[in-house]
Structures are given as structure tokens and as C-alpha cells.
Design a protein around this motif. Structure first.
Motif, PDB file in Angstrom:
ATOM      1  N   GLY A  55      15.019 -12.116 -11.512  1.00  0.00           N
ATOM      2  CA  GLY A  55      15.317 -12.466 -10.132  1.00  0.00           C
ATOM      3  C   GLY A  55      16.126 -11.386  -9.441  1.00  0.00           C
ATOM      4  O   GLY A  55      16.683 -10.489 -10.068  1.00  0.00           O
ATOM      5  N   GLY A  56      16.180 -11.447  -8.148  1.00  0.00           N
ATOM      6  CA  GLY A  56      16.951 -10.466  -7.393  1.00  0.00           C
ATOM      7  C   GLY A  56      16.077  -9.333  -6.904  1.00  0.00           C
ATOM      8  O   GLY A  56      14.858  -9.410  -6.908  1.00  0.00           O
ATOM      9  N   THR A  57      16.687  -8.254  -6.497  1.00  0.00           N
ATOM     10  CA  THR A  57      15.973  -7.113  -5.958  1.00  0.00           C
ATOM     11  C   THR A  57      15.389  -6.267  -7.084  1.00  0.00           C
ATOM     12  O   THR A  57      16.115  -5.832  -7.973  1.00  0.00           O
ATOM     13  N   PRO A  58      14.077  -6.021  -7.042  1.00  0.00           N
ATOM     14  CA  PRO A  58      13.490  -5.184  -8.089  1.00  0.00           C
ATOM     15  C   PRO A  58      13.892  -3.723  -7.900  1.00  0.00           C
ATOM     16  O   PRO A  58      14.021  -3.250  -6.776  1.00  0.00           O
ATOM     17  N   SER A  59      14.108  -3.026  -9.002  1.00  0.00           N
ATOM     18  CA  SER A  59      14.413  -1.600  -8.908  1.00  0.00           C
ATOM     19  C   SER A  59      13.154  -0.828  -9.270  1.00  0.00           C
ATOM     20  O   SER A  59      12.427  -1.194 -10.184  1.00  0.00           O
ATOM     21  N   ASP A  60      12.889   0.214  -8.514  1.00  0.00           N
ATOM     22  CA  ASP A  60      11.691   1.009  -8.744  1.00  0.00           C
ATOM     23  C   ASP A  60      12.071   2.237  -9.552  1.00  0.00           C
ATOM     24  O   ASP A  60      12.725   3.137  -9.043  1.00  0.00           O
ATOM     25  N   ASN A  61      11.693   2.245 -10.810  1.00  0.00           N
ATOM     26  CA  ASN A  61      11.967   3.371 -11.695  1.00  0.00           C
ATOM     27  C   ASN A  61      10.747   4.283 -11.737  1.00  0.00           C
ATOM     28  O   ASN A  61      10.414   4.825 -12.767  1.00  0.00           O
ATOM     29  N   GLY A  62      10.085   4.423 -10.594  1.00  0.00           N
ATOM     30  CA  GLY A  62       8.843   5.182 -10.561  1.00  0.00           C
ATOM     31  C   GLY A  62       9.000   6.570  -9.977  1.00  0.00           C
ATOM     32  O   GLY A  62       9.856   6.826  -9.135  1.00  0.00           O
ATOM     33  N   TYR A  63       8.140   7.441 -10.461  1.00  0.00           N
ATOM     34  CA  TYR A  63       8.000   8.787  -9.915  1.00  0.00           C
ATOM     35  C   TYR A  63       6.576   8.848  -9.370  1.00  0.00           C
ATOM     36  O   TYR A  63       5.626   8.533 -10.085  1.00  0.00           O
ATOM     37  N   TYR A  64       6.414   9.211  -8.117  1.00  0.00           N
ATOM     38  CA  TYR A  64       5.102   9.176  -7.484  1.00  0.00           C
ATOM     39  C   TYR A  64       4.515  10.575  -7.369  1.00  0.00           C
ATOM     40  O   TYR A  64       5.202  11.524  -7.005  1.00  0.00           O
ATOM     41  N   VAL A  65       3.226  10.666  -7.685  1.00  0.00           N
ATOM     42  CA  VAL A  65       2.481  11.909  -7.596  1.00  0.00           C
ATOM     43  C   VAL A  65       1.288  11.646  -6.679  1.00  0.00           C
ATOM     44  O   VAL A  65       0.662  10.585  -6.764  1.00  0.00           O
ATOM     45  N   TYR A  66       0.979  12.605  -5.823  1.00  0.00           N
ATOM     46  CA  TYR A  66      -0.135  12.472  -4.892  1.00  0.00           C
ATOM     47  C   TYR A  66      -1.154  13.552  -5.226  1.00  0.00           C
ATOM     48  O   TYR A  66      -0.837  14.740  -5.238  1.00  0.00           O
ATOM     49  N   VAL A  67      -2.384  13.104  -5.496  1.00  0.00           N
ATOM     50  CA  VAL A  67      -3.413  13.992  -6.028  1.00  0.00           C
ATOM     51  C   VAL A  67      -4.679  13.866  -5.195  1.00  0.00           C
ATOM     52  O   VAL A  67      -5.089  12.763  -4.826  1.00  0.00           O
ATOM     53  N   LYS A  68      -5.302  14.999  -4.943  1.00  0.00           N
ATOM     54  CA  LYS A  68      -6.595  15.036  -4.266  1.00  0.00           C
ATOM     55  C   LYS A  68      -7.599  15.664  -5.241  1.00  0.00           C
ATOM     56  O   LYS A  68      -7.548  16.860  -5.513  1.00  0.00           O
ATOM     57  N   PRO A  69      -8.513  14.838  -5.807  1.00  0.00           N
ATOM     58  CA  PRO A  69      -9.511  15.387  -6.726  1.00  0.00           C
ATOM     59  C   PRO A  69     -10.401  16.414  -6.019  1.00  0.00           C
ATOM     60  O   PRO A  69     -10.599  16.338  -4.795  1.00  0.00           O
ATOM     61  N   LYS A  70     -10.951  17.346  -6.785  1.00  0.00           N
ATOM     62  CA  LYS A  70     -11.770  18.415  -6.194  1.00  0.00           C
ATOM     63  C   LYS A  70     -12.960  17.827  -5.441  1.00  0.00           C
ATOM     64  O   LYS A  70     -13.524  16.797  -5.827  1.00  0.00           O
ATOM     65  N   MET A  71     -13.289  18.464  -4.342  1.00  0.00           N
ATOM     66  CA  MET A  71     -14.425  18.103  -3.499  1.00  0.00           C
ATOM     67  C   MET A  71     -14.347  16.664  -2.975  1.00  0.00           C
ATOM     68  O   MET A  71     -15.364  16.047  -2.687  1.00  0.00           O
ATOM     69  N   CYS A  72     -13.146  16.099  -2.873  1.00  0.00           N
ATOM     70  CA  CYS A  72     -12.950  14.751  -2.356  1.00  0.00           C
ATOM     71  C   CYS A  72     -12.057  14.805  -1.126  1.00  0.00           C
ATOM     72  O   CYS A  72     -11.180  15.654  -1.032  1.00  0.00           O
ATOM     73  N   LYS A  73     -12.267  13.864  -0.237  1.00  0.00           N
ATOM     74  CA  LYS A  73     -11.392  13.742   0.930  1.00  0.00           C
ATOM     75  C   LYS A  73     -10.289  12.731   0.675  1.00  0.00           C
ATOM     76  O   LYS A  73      -9.304  12.688   1.389  1.00  0.00           O
ATOM     77  N   GLU A  74     -10.464  11.911  -0.336  1.00  0.00           N
ATOM     78  CA  GLU A  74      -9.515  10.843  -0.643  1.00  0.00           C
ATOM     79  C   GLU A  74      -8.318  11.388  -1.426  1.00  0.00           C
ATOM     80  O   GLU A  74      -8.459  12.249  -2.282  1.00  0.00           O
ATOM     81  N   ILE A  75      -7.133  10.846  -1.114  1.00  0.00           N
ATOM     82  CA  ILE A  75      -5.902  11.198  -1.816  1.00  0.00           C
ATOM     83  C   ILE A  75      -5.453   9.977  -2.603  1.00  0.00           C
ATOM     84  O   ILE A  75      -5.438   8.863  -2.088  1.00  0.00           O
ATOM     85  N   VAL A  76      -5.080  10.193  -3.854  1.00  0.00           N
ATOM     86  CA  VAL A  76      -4.706   9.116  -4.762  1.00  0.00           C
ATOM     87  C   VAL A  76      -3.201   9.176  -5.017  1.00  0.00           C
ATOM     88  O   VAL A  76      -2.652  10.241  -5.287  1.00  0.00           O
ATOM     89  N   GLN A  77      -2.558   8.003  -4.951  1.00  0.00           N
ATOM     90  CA  GLN A  77      -1.145   7.886  -5.301  1.00  0.00           C
ATOM     91  C   GLN A  77      -1.069   7.382  -6.743  1.00  0.00           C
ATOM     92  O   GLN A  77      -1.688   6.380  -7.077  1.00  0.00           O
ATOM     93  N   VAL A  78      -0.313   8.075  -7.579  1.00  0.00           N
ATOM     94  CA  VAL A  78      -0.146   7.688  -8.979  1.00  0.00           C
ATOM     95  C   VAL A  78       1.337   7.429  -9.224  1.00  0.00           C
ATOM     96  O   VAL A  78       2.170   8.280  -8.919  1.00  0.00           O
ATOM     97  N   ARG A  79       1.636   6.246  -9.764  1.00  0.00           N
ATOM     98  CA  ARG A  79       3.020   5.891 -10.076  1.00  0.00           C
ATOM     99  C   ARG A  79       3.251   6.060 -11.571  1.00  0.00           C
ATOM    100  O   ARG A  79       2.482   5.576 -12.391  1.00  0.00           O
TER     101      ARG A  79
END
Length: 101
Positions: free
Chosen positions: A10-34
Motif C-alpha cells: 500500500g501507499g505510493t509505489p516507488s519506481d526503481n526503473g531505468y528507461y531506455v528509448y530505442v528506435k529499431p533500424k528502418m522503423c519509424k516507431e520508438i520503443v520505451q524499455v523499462r
């Protein structure tokens, strides 16, 4: 009561995440990875730091980007490599998300 909150998260969740943003080759889409810095990292062979290897896949693109991140003992990023894609900034990711809506 505090015992039950601690037990069931219970209570406020803590985010122990490190986020990486990746664009695969020949793609227009960007992916967020936690990455959970508390449980996803593996200790290096020399026990001097941590590392993780991940694959990022976009939903509308057949290509996958594979990246490796290296962290020091304090779990601070010290190096990164990527194959079949490129790292992008959080700002580029946010612009991509806003353009889709």
C-alpha cells in the motif's frame, strides 16, 4: 495498519526503473524499455559492476534492436551498445507518442 500496508504494498509505489528509448533500424516507431535496477541486472564476471542485454521490438516493424547496458557498482550507467537500431532521447519518444494521439 502500517504492517498491512508494507505487506501488501500500500501507499505510493516507488519506481526503481531505468528507461531506455530505442528506435529499431528502418522503423519509424520508438520503443520505451523499462529496466528494474533492483532485479533485472546481472553481476559482471569480475564482480565490478552490472550489465543487462535486452531486445526491443516495435509493434509495426519486423526488425528488433538488441542492446547491452553496463552499470557500475552503484547502478549508474557507464556504457551502452546497440545493434540494429539506435538510442533516442526521452524527448524524441514523447514527441513520437504525442504525434500518434
Amino acid at each position: 495498519m502500517n504492517f498491512l500496508k508494507n505487506l501488501f504494498g500500500g501507499g505510493t509505489p516507488s519506481d526503481n526503473g531505468y528507461y531506455v528509448y530505442v528506435k529499431p533500424k528502418m522503423c519509424k516507431e520508438i520503443v520505451q524499455v523499462r529496466i528494474n535496477l533492483g532485479s533485472d541486472l546481472s553481476l559482471t564476471d569480475d564482480t565490478d559492476g552490472y550489465w543487462i542485454r535486452k531486445v526491443a521490438s516495435a509493434t509495426r516493424c519486423p526488425f528488433q534492436a538488441e542492446f547491452t547496458l553496463y552499470f557500475d557498482k552503484g547502478r549508474k550507467l557507464i556504457d551502452r551498445t546497440i545493434e540494429n537500431g539506435e538510442f533516442v532521447t526521452e524527448e524524441e519518444y514523447q514527441a513520437f507518442v504525442e504525434a500518434r494521439t
